[in-house]
Write an enzyme that holds these catalytic residues in place. Structure first.
Site, mmCIF file in Angstrom:
data_model
loop_
_atom_site.group_PDB
_atom_site.id
_atom_site.type_symbol
_atom_site.label_atom_id
_atom_site.label_comp_id
_atom_site.label_asym_id
_atom_site.label_seq_id
_atom_site.Cartn_x
_atom_site.Cartn_y
_atom_site.Cartn_z
ATOM 1 N N GLU A 140 -7.396 -9.302 -6.391
ATOM 2 C CA GLU A 140 -7.306 -8.226 -7.371
ATOM 3 C C GLU A 140 -6.237 -7.278 -6.868
ATOM 4 O O GLU A 140 -6.318 -6.767 -5.750
ATOM 5 C CB GLU A 140 -8.648 -7.515 -7.521
ATOM 6 C CG GLU A 140 -8.694 -6.530 -8.683
ATOM 7 C CD GLU A 140 -8.283 -5.129 -8.285
ATOM 8 O OE1 GLU A 140 -7.687 -4.431 -9.118
ATOM 9 O OE2 GLU A 140 -8.543 -4.731 -7.144
ATOM 10 N N GLN A 170 -3.724 -9.450 4.545
ATOM 11 C CA GLN A 170 -4.028 -10.063 5.840
ATOM 12 C C GLN A 170 -5.516 -10.373 5.948
ATOM 13 O O GLN A 170 -6.358 -9.527 5.660
ATOM 14 C CB GLN A 170 -3.624 -9.164 6.999
ATOM 15 C CG GLN A 170 -3.844 -9.866 8.341
ATOM 16 C CD GLN A 170 -3.448 -9.026 9.520
ATOM 17 O OE1 GLN A 170 -4.036 -7.980 9.760
ATOM 18 N NE2 GLN A 170 -2.455 -9.494 10.254
ATOM 19 N N ALA A 207 0.828 -1.212 0.000
ATOM 20 C CA ALA A 207 0.000 0.000 0.000
ATOM 21 C C ALA A 207 0.861 1.259 0.000
ATOM 22 O O ALA A 207 0.527 2.249 -0.663
ATOM 23 C CB ALA A 207 -0.944 -0.007 1.203
ATOM 24 N N THR A 212 -9.176 -15.555 -5.007
ATOM 25 C CA THR A 212 -8.809 -14.734 -6.157
ATOM 26 C C THR A 212 -8.556 -13.322 -5.644
ATOM 27 O O THR A 212 -9.408 -12.732 -4.976
ATOM 28 C CB THR A 212 -9.907 -14.745 -7.231
ATOM 29 O OG1 THR A 212 -10.013 -16.076 -7.757
ATOM 30 C CG2 THR A 212 -9.577 -13.791 -8.372
#
Length: 184
Positions: free
Chosen positions: A133, A152, A111, A131
């Site tokens: 993104e 997490q 981030a 999955t």
């Protein structure tokens, strides 16, 4: 609804296969951390990716997503193009108990570099590979490291089991393997 500790996560993974493979400690040396933490589990990203490309100049439609909009890639480092995204999957397979819901947040290491990971909640009795993104919000290419931490997962227990679980309604992403595209 209670937040679940490392002891609970470890017990559920060892006794009930909630997370497989399960890392019973936080691995940190020389990698983006993964494994159990105080109140969560840092999952890893696997080596398989689908990198979004707009060579077809198409419109992104979640009801009719064109699989040709992705380039498949397998490797230890995935380069996500500027202002684009990739789909990937977790190394770990999850089996969520009936009275549990999870929320997932991206790792701060990514981030802080403008790389955002999005995952929807794991509903009660959902199971499968996750999955992921992965969005690159920067104007530069971004590296994603396979087999290292990506996000997490925090686990919450409900005050009572739901009337209908994801497993009961046979959800469309139940038991998914590999990187799974949108389904309607």
């Amino acid at each position: 609804m209670g937040l679940c500790s490392d002891r609970w996560i470890t017990r559920m993974s060892r006794e009930h296969g909630m997370i497989e493979p399960f890392e019973d400690r936080q691995v940190r040396q020389g990698v983006i951390s993964y494994g159990v933490s105080s109140y969560g589990y840092d999952m890893r990203v696997a080596r398989e990716f689908k990198i979004f490309t707009n060579v077809l100049s198409s419109v992104v439609d979640p009801k009719a997503f064109d699989p040709k909009s992705f380039v498949e890639f397998e490797g230890d480092v995935c380069i996500v193009p500027p202002n684009s995204f990739a789909l990937a999957r977790s190394v770990e397979y999850f089996r969520i108990p009936r009275n549990v819901l999870t929320l997932t947040v991206g790792k701060s290491t990514y981030a802080r570099c403008g790389i955002i990971t999005n995952v929807t909640p794991f509903e009660p009795e959902w199971e499968g590979y996750v999955t992921l993104e992965i969005s690159n919000t920067t104007p530069l290419p971004a590296k994603i490291y396979a087999n290292e931490g990506i996000a997490q997962v925090v686990f919450f227990t409900g005050d009572e089991p739901p009337e209908v679980s994801y497993g009961d309604k046979k959800g469309k992403y139940q038991g998914q393997h590999g990187v799974t595209l949108p389904r309607i």
